[in-house]
Design a protein around this motif. Structure first.
Motif, PDB file in Angstrom:
ATOM      1  N   ILE A 185       0.837  -1.202   0.000  1.00 41.67           N
ATOM      2  CA  ILE A 185       0.000   0.000   0.000  1.00 41.67           C
ATOM      3  C   ILE A 185       0.874   1.254   0.000  1.00 41.67           C
ATOM      4  O   ILE A 185       0.613   2.215  -0.741  1.00 41.67           O
ATOM      5  N   ALA A 186       1.914   1.270   0.811  1.00 35.93           N
ATOM      6  CA  ALA A 186       2.825   2.419   0.830  1.00 35.93           C
ATOM      7  C   ALA A 186       3.510   2.585  -0.525  1.00 35.93           C
ATOM      8  O   ALA A 186       3.701   3.714  -1.004  1.00 35.93           O
ATOM      9  N   ILE A 187       3.873   1.472  -1.158  1.00 37.79           N
ATOM     10  CA  ILE A 187       4.506   1.535  -2.477  1.00 37.79           C
ATOM     11  C   ILE A 187       3.534   2.129  -3.500  1.00 37.79           C
ATOM     12  O   ILE A 187       3.925   2.924  -4.362  1.00 37.79           O
ATOM     13  N   ALA A 188       2.259   1.757  -3.410  1.00 41.06           N
ATOM     14  CA  ALA A 188       1.257   2.294  -4.333  1.00 41.06           C
ATOM     15  C   ALA A 188       1.111   3.804  -4.157  1.00 41.06           C
ATOM     16  O   ALA A 188       0.964   4.544  -5.139  1.00 41.06           O
ATOM     17  N   VAL A 189       1.144   4.293  -2.909  1.00 42.05           N
ATOM     18  CA  VAL A 189       1.075   5.738  -2.643  1.00 42.05           C
ATOM     19  C   VAL A 189       2.259   6.452  -3.283  1.00 42.05           C
ATOM     20  O   VAL A 189       2.119   7.517  -3.901  1.00 42.05           O
ATOM     21  N   ILE A 190       3.446   5.871  -3.165  1.00 39.00           N
ATOM     22  CA  ILE A 190       4.647   6.458  -3.755  1.00 39.00           C
ATOM     23  C   ILE A 190       4.527   6.497  -5.275  1.00 39.00           C
ATOM     24  O   ILE A 190       4.898   7.489  -5.921  1.00 39.00           O
ATOM     25  N   MET A 191       3.999   5.435  -5.883  1.00 38.96           N
ATOM     26  CA  MET A 191       3.821   5.401  -7.342  1.00 38.96           C
ATOM     27  C   MET A 191       2.846   6.482  -7.810  1.00 38.96           C
ATOM     28  O   MET A 191       3.091   7.158  -8.824  1.00 38.96           O
ATOM     29  N   ALA A 192       1.747   6.658  -7.088  1.00 39.39           N
ATOM     30  CA  ALA A 192       0.766   7.690  -7.452  1.00 39.39           C
ATOM     31  C   ALA A 192       1.373   9.090  -7.319  1.00 39.39           C
ATOM     32  O   ALA A 192       1.144   9.963  -8.162  1.00 39.39           O
ATOM     33  N   THR A 193       2.176   9.304  -6.271  1.00 32.84           N
ATOM     34  CA  THR A 193       2.832  10.599  -6.076  1.00 32.84           C
ATOM     35  C   THR A 193       3.863  10.856  -7.169  1.00 32.84           C
ATOM     36  O   THR A 193       4.019  11.990  -7.638  1.00 32.84           O
ATOM     37  N   GLY A 194       4.556   9.811  -7.584  1.00 34.62           N
ATOM     38  CA  GLY A 194       5.525   9.942  -8.677  1.00 34.62           C
ATOM     39  C   GLY A 194       4.869  10.400  -9.972  1.00 34.62           C
ATOM     40  O   GLY A 194       5.435  11.209 -10.718  1.00 34.62           O
ATOM     41  N   ALA A 195       3.666   9.895 -10.256  1.00 38.22           N
ATOM     42  CA  ALA A 195       2.933  10.327 -11.448  1.00 38.22           C
ATOM     43  C   ALA A 195       2.596  11.815 -11.378  1.00 38.22           C
ATOM     44  O   ALA A 195       2.657  12.532 -12.388  1.00 38.22           O
ATOM     45  N   LEU A 196       2.251  12.308 -10.184  1.00 39.15           N
ATOM     46  CA  LEU A 196       1.959  13.730 -10.011  1.00 39.15           C
ATOM     47  C   LEU A 196       3.210  14.572 -10.258  1.00 39.15           C
ATOM     48  O   LEU A 196       3.145  15.631 -10.892  1.00 39.15           O
ATOM     49  N   LEU A 197       4.361  14.113  -9.776  1.00 37.55           N
ATOM     50  CA  LEU A 197       5.619  14.820 -10.022  1.00 37.55           C
ATOM     51  C   LEU A 197       5.915  14.904 -11.514  1.00 37.55           C
ATOM     52  O   LEU A 197       6.372  15.937 -12.013  1.00 37.55           O
ATOM     53  N   HIS A 198       5.667  13.814 -12.233  1.00 37.74           N
ATOM     54  CA  HIS A 198       5.869  13.779 -13.687  1.00 37.74           C
ATOM     55  C   HIS A 198       5.044  14.878 -14.350  1.00 37.74           C
ATOM     56  O   HIS A 198       5.542  15.631 -15.204  1.00 37.74           O
ATOM     57  N   LEU A 199       3.784  14.996 -13.967  1.00 38.61           N
ATOM     58  CA  LEU A 199       2.900  15.998 -14.551  1.00 38.61           C
ATOM     59  C   LEU A 199       3.389  17.415 -14.240  1.00 38.61           C
ATOM     60  O   LEU A 199       3.399  18.287 -15.130  1.00 38.61           O
ATOM     61  N   ILE A 200       3.807  17.650 -13.005  1.00 34.62           N
ATOM     62  CA  ILE A 200       4.279  18.982 -12.606  1.00 34.62           C
ATOM     63  C   ILE A 200       5.505  19.385 -13.431  1.00 34.62           C
ATOM     64  O   ILE A 200       5.597  20.516 -13.927  1.00 34.62           O
ATOM     65  N   VAL A 201       6.446  18.462 -13.593  1.00 36.70           N
ATOM     66  CA  VAL A 201       7.651  18.741 -14.374  1.00 36.70           C
ATOM     67  C   VAL A 201       7.288  19.064 -15.821  1.00 36.70           C
ATOM     68  O   VAL A 201       7.801  20.012 -16.424  1.00 36.70           O
ATOM     69  N   LEU A 202       6.383  18.270 -16.397  1.00 37.30           N
ATOM     70  CA  LEU A 202       6.009  18.462 -17.790  1.00 37.30           C
ATOM     71  C   LEU A 202       5.307  19.807 -18.003  1.00 37.30           C
ATOM     72  O   LEU A 202       5.574  20.510 -18.982  1.00 37.30           O
ATOM     73  N   LEU A 203       4.435  20.185 -17.074  1.00 46.23           N
ATOM     74  CA  LEU A 203       3.754  21.475 -17.177  1.00 46.23           C
ATOM     75  C   LEU A 203       4.740  22.641 -17.050  1.00 46.23           C
ATOM     76  O   LEU A 203       4.619  23.657 -17.742  1.00 46.23           O
ATOM     77  N   TYR A 204       5.721  22.491 -16.177  1.00 50.20           N
ATOM     78  CA  TYR A 204       6.688  23.563 -15.949  1.00 50.20           C
ATOM     79  C   TYR A 204       7.550  23.821 -17.181  1.00 50.20           C
ATOM     80  O   TYR A 204       7.775  24.979 -17.570  1.00 50.20           O
TER      81      TYR A 204
END
Length: 510
Positions: A185-204
């Motif tokens: 479950i903790a690993i899944a939370v980290i994976m979901a957060t990583g996807a958000l970081l990807h989006l933030i970088v791409l938008l920037y």
């Protein structure tokens, strides 16, 4: 009446197409080098720390998330780059509308996936995993749409940068979490957060290049109808790739699902090679869709040749070193049954490499989307039928239902390849020569002999693999597999100036 294509290509044509593909591939390979490291790190730590049962839960949830993702995508990852490559004027409107549409589809898909998991009676742990990963899929839907626009304009440096940030963050924080005793479950939370970081970088980094208006154009519904075959084929492909995890979990146990997931994860990593090439070549196919000078046919034939050159040695290495691979990354004590599964997967590798190129040609250039989607639909029933028979049989006979699922994948890919060759328009393969298959096959045989010799000398398996790779490359040059143009492009691809140019480009957002 459309003129019959003639096979007239020259060095300048080959170099023009080659440079476009090589530039994007070099950018993606730079990112993929980092992604491979993070993927192998996760492959080493996740199975060992989670164990086969908890790893099986995570793999099952990831498989369901993949199926959810295709409902959200609705063919956009094919349609956006195709339309942008043909006309950038409509690209902004398509991208903006697709992002809004994906948000609406995500809301609908969340409800469907919760209902689906309840009907199948999954444990509360698996329910949480699916929900967490499904939330992360919202960010993935947004960044994949923007990345598809970049693919259409053949600028992959920024999606690659976002991917690097995501994968490195997931790898680093997952390892820390595992050492602190975290579960899936903790690993899944980290994976979901990583996807958000990807989006933030791409938008920037992309706000000056990708014009996102966040306005919905109702004309998109006409394109949705056009993109329906892309959506259906993508949906069918993911279903027959991922339905095996659902069926294994139903027929066997989470432990067996973990054995299968461990082998499939490594198999999935080596699939990156053709997927990178497909990402680079898809807009090229789209640009050449109405070319009457034979450029498209030449490019398709050369692409198939490259997949053969890559696919045969990879298949040999995975089959030969399957036990060493499983021992190194996961440990034979818990994942010993994954060895046979991985060996069966190895036979699928060159077939899937070819299928990826054939499918791209049918979807982007030949305008056989509906026919290819029909093949994908039939493949679902072929795969489900085979899984329904083979999983229980191999579970009963060998105590490992994953063996049957891997065999079902192999047979399904053979069906897909045969169908693709039938659907491909006449003349598209007229530039393909027997030597395109014969020379790499002969070089792979020489490679096998060298690996056998290295084994007799009791060399460590990674050294034996490296020796085999060097021998394979030498054999390819000895058999004159590459043309002068390709050798020139290869030198340009790995030159210091080219690497400096990429690094400079990565630092400039516009």
């Amino acid at each position: 009446m459309r003129r019959k294509p003639v096979m007239k290509t020259n060095d300048s044509t080959d170099k023009s197409i080659g440079r476009s593909v090589a530039r994007n591939m070099s950018v993606m390979f730079s990112a993929q080098a980092v992604n491979w490291v993070s993927s192998f790190i996760l492959l080493y730590f996740l199975p060992r720390f989670l164990g086969s049962e908890d790893y099986g839960r995570l793999y099952l949830a990831l498989s369901i998330k993949m199926m959810l993702g295709l409902l959200i995508d609705f063919g956009g990852n094919y349609l956006i780059p195709k339309e942008v490559a043909r006309s950038q004027k409509v690209g902004s409107s398509i991208l903006s509308s697709y992002i809004i549409l994906r948000i609406l589809l995500w809301i609908l898909a969340i409800g469907m996936i919760i209902l689906f998991s309840n009907l199948l009676g999954y444990s509360q742990h698996v329910h949480f995993l699916i929900l967490i990963l499904a939330i992360g899929k919202l960010w993935e839907g947004a960044y994949s749409a923007i990345g598809a626009y970049f693919q259409g304009i053949e600028r992959m440096e920024y999606p690659s940068l976002g991917s690097i940030v995501e994968r490195m963050a997931v790898a680093i924080f997952s390892i820390i979490a595992l050492f602190l005793g975290a579960d899936s479950i903790a690993i899944a939370v980290i994976m979901a957060t990583g996807a958000l970081l990807h989006l933030i970088v791409l938008l920037y980094f992309s706000h000056k290049i990708v014009p996102i208006k966040y306005a919905f154009d109702f004309k998109i519904f006409g394109l949705l109808y056009t993109g329906l075959p892309y959506f259906l084929f993508s949906l069918f492909s993911v279903i027959y790739y991922r339905i095996d995890a659902v069926m294994i979990a139903s027929f066997t146990s989470e432990t067996v699902t973990g054995w299968y997931g461990g082998a499939f994860r490594f198999f999935d990593i080596v699939m990156i090679l053709p997927l990178i090439y497909k990402t680079a070549i898809f807009p090229v196919f789209s640009r050449l869709w109405n070319n009457t000078e034979g450029k498209l046919q030449h490019t398709i034939s050369q692409s198939l040749r490259l997949m053969i050159i890559l696919g045969l040695p990879v298949a040999l290495v995975v089959f030969w070193f399957a036990e060493d691979i499983i021992q190194f990354f996961m440990g034979l004590d818990e994942f010993g049954p994954s060895v046979l599964i991985l060996q069966i997967f190895s036979a699928s590798i060159p077939i899937i490499y070819l299928d990826i190129i054939l499918g791209s040609a049918l979807l982007s250039a030949a305008d056989r989307q509906k026919e290819w989607a029909t093949v994908g639909f039939i493949a679902i029933f072929v795969n489900i039928g085979l899984n329904y028979v083979l999983i229980p049989y191999t579970q009963s006979a060998y105590g490992n239902g994953g063996v049957g699922a891997a065999a079902a994948t192999l047979f399904t890919e053979v069906f897909m390849m045969g169908s693709a060759f039938i659907l491909l328009p006449k003349g598209y393969l007229q530039g393909f020569k027997p030597s395109f298959l014969f020379k790499p096959a002969l070089a792979t045989g020489v490679m096998g002999i060298s690996i056998l010799g290295a084994g007799l000398l009791n060399l460590y398996w990674m050294i034996s693999m490296l020796v085999g790779g060097v021998v394979y490359l030498g054999a390819l040059f000895l058999f004159k597999t590459f043309s002068n143009v390709e050798v020139s492009l290869l030198r340009e691809f790995i030159s210091v100036e080219h690497i400096k140019g990429f690094l400079k480009l990565s630092k400039e957002p516009n």
